[in-house]
Design a protein around this motif. Structure first.
Motif, PDB file in Angstrom:
ATOM      1  N   ARG A  88       0.832  -1.215   0.000  1.00 53.17           N
ATOM      2  CA  ARG A  88       0.000   0.000   0.000  1.00 53.17           C
ATOM      3  C   ARG A  88       0.862   1.258   0.000  1.00 53.17           C
ATOM      4  NH1 ARG A  88      -3.533  -2.072   3.934  1.00 53.17           N
ATOM      5  NH2 ARG A  88      -2.503  -0.747   5.451  1.00 53.17           N
ATOM      6  N   ALA A  89       1.920   1.264   0.806  1.00 52.86           N
ATOM      7  CA  ALA A  89       2.803   2.438   0.880  1.00 52.86           C
ATOM      8  C   ALA A  89       3.518   2.666  -0.447  1.00 52.86           C
ATOM      9  CB  ALA A  89       3.821   2.267   2.007  1.00 52.86           C
ATOM     10  N   ARG A  90       4.051   1.593  -1.040  1.00 56.26           N
ATOM     11  CA  ARG A  90       4.775   1.745  -2.306  1.00 56.26           C
ATOM     12  C   ARG A  90       3.846   2.200  -3.424  1.00 56.26           C
ATOM     13  NH1 ARG A  90       6.975  -3.558  -1.134  1.00 56.26           N
ATOM     14  NH2 ARG A  90       5.810  -4.324  -2.921  1.00 56.26           N
ATOM     15  N   THR A  91       2.710   1.507  -3.556  1.00 56.34           N
ATOM     16  CA  THR A  91       1.799   1.857  -4.653  1.00 56.34           C
ATOM     17  C   THR A  91       1.151   3.220  -4.414  1.00 56.34           C
ATOM     18  OG1 THR A  91       0.025   0.540  -3.663  1.00 56.34           O
ATOM     19  CG2 THR A  91       1.383  -0.524  -5.372  1.00 56.34           C
ATOM     20  N   GLY A  92       0.903   3.578  -3.164  1.00 57.17           N
ATOM     21  CA  GLY A  92       0.364   4.897  -2.862  1.00 57.17           C
ATOM     22  C   GLY A  92       1.352   5.992  -3.222  1.00 57.17           C
ATOM     23  N   TRP A  93       2.617   5.776  -2.875  1.00 52.90           N
ATOM     24  CA  TRP A  93       3.657   6.749  -3.221  1.00 52.90           C
ATOM     25  C   TRP A  93       3.777   6.887  -4.735  1.00 52.90           C
ATOM     26  CZ3 TRP A  93       8.338   6.378  -5.835  1.00 52.90           C
ATOM     27  CH2 TRP A  93       9.150   7.523  -5.761  1.00 52.90           C
ATOM     28  N   LEU A  94       3.769   5.748  -5.432  1.00 49.36           N
ATOM     29  CA  LEU A  94       3.849   5.785  -6.892  1.00 49.36           C
ATOM     30  C   LEU A  94       2.623   6.475  -7.484  1.00 49.36           C
ATOM     31  CD1 LEU A  94       5.300   2.236  -7.557  1.00 49.36           C
ATOM     32  CD2 LEU A  94       6.391   4.415  -8.163  1.00 49.36           C
ATOM     33  N   GLN A  95       1.453   6.177  -6.940  1.00 49.02           N
ATOM     34  CA  GLN A  95       0.216   6.815  -7.414  1.00 49.02           C
ATOM     35  C   GLN A  95       0.326   8.334  -7.302  1.00 49.02           C
ATOM     36  OE1 GLN A  95      -2.426   5.171  -8.647  1.00 49.02           O
ATOM     37  NE2 GLN A  95      -4.145   6.536  -8.424  1.00 49.02           N
ATOM     38  N   ASP A  96       0.810   8.816  -6.150  1.00 49.22           N
ATOM     39  CA  ASP A  96       0.970  10.261  -5.952  1.00 49.22           C
ATOM     40  C   ASP A  96       2.029  10.840  -6.882  1.00 49.22           C
ATOM     41  OD1 ASP A  96      -0.925  10.081  -3.955  1.00 49.22           O
ATOM     42  OD2 ASP A  96       0.523  10.237  -2.309  1.00 49.22           O
ATOM     43  N   THR A  97       3.142  10.138  -7.027  1.00 49.96           N
ATOM     44  CA  THR A  97       4.244  10.623  -7.855  1.00 49.96           C
ATOM     45  C   THR A  97       3.849  10.701  -9.322  1.00 49.96           C
ATOM     46  OG1 THR A  97       5.832   9.705  -6.289  1.00 49.96           O
ATOM     47  CG2 THR A  97       6.650  10.187  -8.500  1.00 49.96           C
ATOM     48  N   LEU A  98       3.020   9.761  -9.766  1.00 45.71           N
ATOM     49  CA  LEU A  98       2.641   9.693 -11.176  1.00 45.71           C
ATOM     50  C   LEU A  98       1.257  10.291 -11.436  1.00 45.71           C
ATOM     51  CD1 LEU A  98       3.903   6.045 -11.820  1.00 45.71           C
ATOM     52  CD2 LEU A  98       5.029   8.186 -12.488  1.00 45.71           C
ATOM     53  N   ALA A  99       0.731  11.055 -10.496  1.00 47.61           N
ATOM     54  CA  ALA A  99      -0.634  11.581 -10.603  1.00 47.61           C
ATOM     55  C   ALA A  99      -0.858  12.406 -11.876  1.00 47.61           C
ATOM     56  CB  ALA A  99      -0.981  12.415  -9.370  1.00 47.61           C
ATOM     57  N   ALA A 100       0.136  13.133 -12.317  1.00 46.37           N
ATOM     58  CA  ALA A 100      -0.026  13.985 -13.490  1.00 46.37           C
ATOM     59  C   ALA A 100       0.188  13.226 -14.807  1.00 46.37           C
ATOM     60  CB  ALA A 100       0.940  15.169 -13.415  1.00 46.37           C
ATOM     61  N   TRP A 101       0.593  11.976 -14.724  1.00 44.55           N
ATOM     62  CA  TRP A 101       0.841  11.185 -15.926  1.00 44.55           C
ATOM     63  C   TRP A 101      -0.477  10.582 -16.415  1.00 44.55           C
ATOM     64  CZ3 TRP A 101       5.907   8.147 -16.593  1.00 44.55           C
ATOM     65  CH2 TRP A 101       6.994   8.874 -16.102  1.00 44.55           C
ATOM     66  N   VAL A 132       1.634   5.739 -17.736  1.00 47.98           N
ATOM     67  CA  VAL A 132       1.931   4.886 -16.577  1.00 47.98           C
ATOM     68  C   VAL A 132       2.001   3.426 -17.018  1.00 47.98           C
ATOM     69  CG1 VAL A 132       1.109   4.072 -14.328  1.00 47.98           C
ATOM     70  CG2 VAL A 132       0.955   6.509 -14.900  1.00 47.98           C
ATOM     71  N   ALA A 133       1.065   3.000 -17.851  1.00 47.26           N
ATOM     72  CA  ALA A 133       1.077   1.615 -18.348  1.00 47.26           C
ATOM     73  C   ALA A 133       2.333   1.354 -19.183  1.00 47.26           C
ATOM     74  CB  ALA A 133      -0.184   1.332 -19.166  1.00 47.26           C
ATOM     75  N   ARG A 134       2.714   2.309 -20.011  1.00 45.06           N
ATOM     76  CA  ARG A 134       3.913   2.165 -20.847  1.00 45.06           C
ATOM     77  C   ARG A 134       5.161   2.077 -19.974  1.00 45.06           C
ATOM     78  NH1 ARG A 134       3.797   6.734 -23.822  1.00 45.06           N
ATOM     79  NH2 ARG A 134       1.996   5.898 -24.878  1.00 45.06           N
ATOM     80  N   LEU A 135       5.242   2.953 -18.956  1.00 47.24           N
ATOM     81  CA  LEU A 135       6.379   2.904 -18.028  1.00 47.24           C
ATOM     82  C   LEU A 135       6.442   1.538 -17.349  1.00 47.24           C
ATOM     83  CD1 LEU A 135       8.726   4.263 -16.480  1.00 47.24           C
ATOM     84  CD2 LEU A 135       7.014   5.034 -14.813  1.00 47.24           C
ATOM     85  N   GLY A 136       5.311   1.060 -16.868  1.00 48.59           N
ATOM     86  CA  GLY A 136       5.286  -0.254 -16.205  1.00 48.59           C
ATOM     87  C   GLY A 136       5.749  -1.366 -17.130  1.00 48.59           C
ATOM     88  N   ALA A 137       5.269  -1.364 -18.362  1.00 42.95           N
ATOM     89  CA  ALA A 137       5.653  -2.398 -19.327  1.00 42.95           C
ATOM     90  C   ALA A 137       7.139  -2.332 -19.655  1.00 42.95           C
ATOM     91  CB  ALA A 137       4.820  -2.268 -20.602  1.00 42.95           C
ATOM     92  N   LEU A 138       7.654  -1.116 -19.850  1.00 37.81           N
ATOM     93  CA  LEU A 138       9.071  -0.975 -20.178  1.00 37.81           C
ATOM     94  C   LEU A 138       9.963  -1.342 -18.996  1.00 37.81           C
ATOM     95  CD1 LEU A 138       8.973   2.278 -22.345  1.00 37.81           C
ATOM     96  CD2 LEU A 138       9.452  -0.064 -23.127  1.00 37.81           C
TER      97      LEU A 138
END
Length: 156
Positions: free
Chosen positions: A118-131, A136-142
């Motif tokens: 939850r902490a990791r995905t929450g932090w990532l969610q906040d960090t990538l909020a403007a994407w 985000v899907a492309r970044l994850g796949a790459l």
């Protein structure tokens, strides 16, 4: 191999990876606590190795922790000792190999894993909020593709 000209973008990837080296370092691991105490990254790696194995239906041993944490088995054994002393996992006789010990998360270990995810995905969610969702899907796949390549044994 290292004498060939550098491809376009490789310098930028190198720079980004250097800047990201501390992404989940000690300062970031404070995002997760266990009853008010900051959890060491090594304990999170032990818990994650056990959780991933359990989710695959596989028995987890010290060697699995060593592989995920990228440490020697003797170091992984010490990390497992620390996690067991903290009540995050139990050692049980192996059903696969009588010379090995199976590592099984306790309820406390599963709870810590849930909070860590939850902490990791929450932090990532906040960090990538403007994407955009597509970015985000492309970044994850790459990143997954890159991690797979890094994890492959070198060609001989």
């Amino acid at each position: 191999m290292y004498g060939t000209p550098v491809r376009r973008g490789v310098v930028e990837v190198d720079d980004a990876l250097l800047r990201l080296r501390r992404l989940w370092s000690a300062s970031r691991s404070r995002l997760v606590d266990d009853g008010g105490t900051a959890v060491e990254m090594s304990s999170l790696l032990v818990v994650e190795a056990c959780a991933r194995g359990a989710q695959r239906g596989a028995e987890v041993a010290v060697v699995d922790v060593a592989e995920l944490a990228d440490v020697a088995p003797s170091t992984a054994s010490r990390l497992v000792d620390r996690a067991a002393a903290a009540g995050l996992l139990e050692r049980r006789p192996s059903a696969v190999d009588p010379r090995r010990t199976a590592l099984v998360l306790t309820e406390r270990g599963w709870g810590l894993r849930e909070r860590a995810v939850r902490a990791r995905t929450g932090w990532l969610q906040d960090t990538l909020a403007a994407w955009s969702d597509e970015d985000v899907a492309r970044l994850g796949a790459l990143l997954a593709r890159f991690a797979d390549e890094v994890g492959r044994p070198p060609l001989s």
